[in-house]
Design a protein around this motif. Structure first.
Motif, PDB file in Angstrom:
ATOM      1  N   ALA A 259       0.805  -1.164  -0.120  1.00 18.08           N
ATOM      2  CA  ALA A 259       0.039  -0.079  -0.190  1.00 18.08           C
ATOM      3  C   ALA A 259       0.936   1.219   0.253  1.00 18.08           C
ATOM      4  N   CYS A 260       1.747   1.361   0.701  1.00 17.87           N
ATOM      5  CA  CYS A 260       2.865   2.531   0.742  1.00 17.87           C
ATOM      6  C   CYS A 260       3.398   2.470  -0.606  1.00 17.87           C
ATOM      7  N   PHE A 261       3.851   1.449  -1.286  1.00 13.06           N
ATOM      8  CA  PHE A 261       4.625   1.392  -2.582  1.00 13.06           C
ATOM      9  C   PHE A 261       3.603   2.128  -3.607  1.00 13.06           C
ATOM     10  N   VAL A 262       2.280   2.065  -3.536  1.00 17.43           N
ATOM     11  CA  VAL A 262       1.249   2.474  -4.381  1.00 17.43           C
ATOM     12  C   VAL A 262       1.142   3.979  -4.135  1.00 17.43           C
ATOM     13  N   ILE A 263       1.158   4.472  -2.946  1.00 16.80           N
ATOM     14  CA  ILE A 263       1.184   6.054  -2.317  1.00 16.80           C
ATOM     15  C   ILE A 263       2.427   6.547  -3.085  1.00 16.80           C
ATOM     16  N   VAL A 264       3.630   5.878  -2.494  1.00 15.28           N
ATOM     17  CA  VAL A 264       4.605   6.566  -2.957  1.00 15.28           C
ATOM     18  C   VAL A 264       5.021   6.647  -4.461  1.00 15.28           C
ATOM     19  N   SER A 265       4.420   5.652  -5.082  1.00 17.12           N
ATOM     20  CA  SER A 265       4.880   5.893  -6.634  1.00 17.12           C
ATOM     21  C   SER A 265       3.925   6.689  -7.218  1.00 17.12           C
ATOM     22  N   TYR A 266       2.804   6.532  -6.677  1.00 16.84           N
ATOM     23  CA  TYR A 266       1.714   7.526  -7.452  1.00 16.84           C
ATOM     24  C   TYR A 266       1.873   9.019  -7.329  1.00 16.84           C
ATOM     25  N   LEU A 267       2.145   9.229  -5.957  1.00 21.72           N
ATOM     26  CA  LEU A 267       2.198  10.507  -5.788  1.00 21.72           C
ATOM     27  C   LEU A 267       3.641  11.168  -5.694  1.00 21.72           C
TER      28      LEU A 267
ATOM     29  N   GLY B  82       9.690  -7.951 -10.401  1.00 19.39           N
ATOM     30  CA  GLY B  82       8.408  -8.949 -10.397  1.00 19.39           C
ATOM     31  C   GLY B  82       7.874  -9.160  -9.019  1.00 19.39           C
ATOM     32  N   GLN B  83       8.695  -8.996  -8.010  1.00 16.81           N
ATOM     33  CA  GLN B  83       8.041  -9.454  -6.675  1.00 16.81           C
ATOM     34  C   GLN B  83       7.062  -8.221  -6.218  1.00 16.81           C
ATOM     35  N   ILE B  84       7.096  -7.018  -6.367  1.00 19.24           N
ATOM     36  CA  ILE B  84       6.180  -5.851  -6.309  1.00 19.24           C
ATOM     37  C   ILE B  84       4.879  -6.230  -7.179  1.00 19.24           C
ATOM     38  N   ALA B  85       5.232  -6.697  -8.474  1.00 26.13           N
ATOM     39  CA  ALA B  85       4.058  -6.624  -9.429  1.00 26.13           C
ATOM     40  C   ALA B  85       3.162  -8.025  -8.847  1.00 26.13           C
ATOM     41  N   ARG B  86       3.846  -9.286  -8.221  1.00 26.10           N
ATOM     42  CA  ARG B  86       3.012 -10.247  -7.579  1.00 26.10           C
ATOM     43  C   ARG B  86       2.430  -9.534  -6.055  1.00 26.10           C
ATOM     44  N   ASP B  87       3.067  -8.668  -5.631  1.00 30.38           N
ATOM     45  CA  ASP B  87       2.319  -8.174  -4.431  1.00 30.38           C
ATOM     46  C   ASP B  87       1.320  -7.243  -4.679  1.00 30.38           C
ATOM     47  N   LEU B  88       1.349  -6.539  -5.757  1.00 32.47           N
ATOM     48  CA  LEU B  88       0.199  -5.592  -6.350  1.00 32.47           C
ATOM     49  C   LEU B  88      -0.799  -6.417  -6.786  1.00 32.47           C
ATOM     50  N   ALA B  89      -0.653  -7.502  -7.716  1.00 36.99           N
ATOM     51  CA  ALA B  89      -1.767  -8.487  -8.029  1.00 36.99           C
ATOM     52  C   ALA B  89      -2.568  -8.943  -6.756  1.00 36.99           C
ATOM     53  N   ALA B  90      -1.763  -9.266  -5.770  1.00 39.26           N
ATOM     54  CA  ALA B  90      -2.544 -10.037  -4.549  1.00 39.26           C
ATOM     55  C   ALA B  90      -3.251  -8.808  -3.961  1.00 39.26           C
ATOM     56  N   PHE B  91      -2.576  -7.550  -4.051  1.00 41.41           N
ATOM     57  CA  PHE B  91      -3.391  -6.608  -3.216  1.00 41.41           C
ATOM     58  C   PHE B  91      -4.632  -6.263  -3.549  1.00 41.41           C
ATOM     59  N   VAL B  92      -4.539  -6.150  -4.873  1.00 39.07           N
ATOM     60  CA  VAL B  92      -5.855  -5.707  -5.607  1.00 39.07           C
ATOM     61  C   VAL B  92      -7.270  -6.690  -5.936  1.00 39.07           C
ATOM     62  N   THR B  93      -6.566  -8.015  -5.650  1.00 36.87           N
ATOM     63  CA  THR B  93      -7.575  -9.156  -5.909  1.00 36.87           C
ATOM     64  C   THR B  93      -8.304  -9.715  -4.686  1.00 36.87           C
TER      65      THR B  93
END
Length: 185
Positions: free
Chosen positions: A66-74, A174-185
């Motif tokens: 969740a923090c990765f999404v916030i930092v990356s997006y903003l 690749g790890q963050i992509a898997r974490d993001l996929a798990a985060f939104v599903t």
């Protein structure tokens, strides 16, 4: 010794969880903007996130994602730059009232002879970020003791690293992509 909240509800880290027949639900607060009467105001929205049963994610990994999404997006930083941020990378400039985030850049990072620098190079100019990014970085700094904000494996402060193949290195794309996929599903 266990994490201070043992992965359950905790006012200090803002993490809550609830068991359901399908698995655990994790409560995460994310920043957003509310449009009220023609004015745009900062607001916090709370969402419940559930990792699929076949994906074993810890509350720390979900919070880190969740923090990765916030930092990356903003912030406007590239994913590789965000994944390699270090502790203490955000500071508040009281003179200008700006939040500044320092890091390394990898695109076009070369030495004096023109050779590519795989480890990147320090950015000359910091990113100017907003307060939710600073709060996300502060949450990551409290989450674990690693020098990198997004390590390969998130372990609480009280647990020591052992038997980790990539000790202390940043998560991969690749790890963050898997974490993001798990985060939104």
């Amino acid at each position: 010794m266990t994490q201070h909240c043992a992965g359950r509800s905790c006012a200090r880290c803002g993490l809550r969880r609830q068991r359901t027949p399908e698995g655990w639900l994790y409560k995460v607060s994310v920043p957003a903007w509310a449009n009220t009467d023609g004015r745009v105001e900062p607001a916090w929205y709370t969402v419940w996130v559930q990792a699929p049963a076949h994906v074993k994610r810890t509350p720390g990994t979900l919070l880190s994602t969740a923090c990765f999404v916030i930092v990356s997006y903003l912030s406007g930083a590239r994913p590789g730059e965000v994944l390699n941020l270090r502790r203490g990378c955000v500071e508040h400039d009281t003179a200008s009232e700006l939040w500044l985030m320092t890091g390394r850049h990898y695109k076009n990072a070369v030495d004096a002879d023109g050779n590519k620098l795989p480890a990147g190079a320090p950015r000359r100019d910091p990113w100017v970020v907003i307060a939710p990014v600073a709060r996300a970085v502060a949450a990551l700094e409290r989450l674990h003791p690693h020098p990198l904000l997004f390590p390969n494996r998130v372990t609480p402060h009280q647990q020591h690293l052992r038997d980790i193949k990539r000790r202390g290195e940043a998560r991969t794309d690749g790890q963050i992509a898997r974490d993001l996929a798990a985060f939104v599903t």
